[in-house]
Design an enzyme around this catalytic site. Structure first.
Site, mmCIF file in Angstrom:
data_model
loop_
_atom_site.group_PDB
_atom_site.id
_atom_site.type_symbol
_atom_site.label_atom_id
_atom_site.label_comp_id
_atom_site.label_asym_id
_atom_site.label_seq_id
_atom_site.Cartn_x
_atom_site.Cartn_y
_atom_site.Cartn_z
ATOM 1 C CG HIS A 52 23.890 -9.010 28.514
ATOM 2 N ND1 HIS A 52 23.571 -8.398 29.697
ATOM 3 C CD2 HIS A 52 23.652 -10.339 28.693
ATOM 4 C CE1 HIS A 52 23.138 -9.304 30.559
ATOM 5 N NE2 HIS A 52 23.187 -10.496 29.977
ATOM 6 C CD GLU A 54 23.093 -3.737 27.011
ATOM 7 O OE1 GLU A 54 23.029 -4.906 26.575
ATOM 8 O OE2 GLU A 54 22.420 -3.346 27.983
ATOM 9 C CB CYS A 83 22.267 -5.923 33.451
ATOM 10 S SG CYS A 83 23.752 -6.454 32.569
ATOM 11 C CB CYS A 86 25.461 -3.793 29.916
ATOM 12 S SG CYS A 86 25.331 -5.453 29.212
HETATM 13 ZN ZN ZN Z 1 23.591 -6.472 30.223
#
Ligand code: ZN
Length: 149
Positions: A52, A54, A83, A86
């Protein structure tokens, strides 16, 4: 000092490099406002479920900043509400401030479904500002998913 809008705008810019991946971008800013790292979601590109935006930005920023893994005083800006993975990672990285764009009602872990970053049981809780340039961030995702159909 760089504004929250400018931080999310930088994340939006990073998101445009996502290619075949869902366009989500993240930028880590040092306490003085300089960019430490930026990344886009690269799950498809890297074939990595944890890639991801992040996570990639936090890793790159930690490699550059300070004397280890802590991102004390730093701000993470991201185009979409993080999410659970992260949100957990940014707490562990000791990021001081989180600024994000669009809300994510399906997986959001910074108020929508859970609030991982401000759980009172944790001893590190970053300052949070959500919904910054929310419409622009949501539009970018909307355009992407429209072309996918
Ligand atoms: Zn994430």
């Amino acid at each position: 000092m760089i504004s929250s809008e400018d931080m999310v705008r930088a994340a939006l810019n990073a998101a445009t490099n996502a290619g075949a991946d869902v366009p989500i971008g993240a930028v880590v800013f040092a306490p003085d406002g300089t960019v430490l790292a930026e990344a886009c979601n690269a799950r498809e590109t890297l074939g990595d479920p944890t890639a991801h935006a992040e996570i990639l930005a936090l890793r790159a920023a930690a490699a550059k900043y300070g004397d280890g893994w802590r991102l004390d005083g730093c701000t993470l800006a991201v185009t979409l509400e993080p999410c659970t993975m992260c949100a957990g990672a940014l707490v562990l990285a000791r990021v001081s401030r989180l600024v994000f764009g669009a809300w994510e009602p399906k997986t959001g872990a910074v108020a929508s479904l859970w609030d991982v970053v401000r759980d009172r049981r944790l001893n590190h809780r970053p300052e949070v500002e959500g919904g910054v340039l929310a419409q622009e961030c949501a539009d970018l995702l909307e355009r992407f998913f429209r072309t996918q159909r």
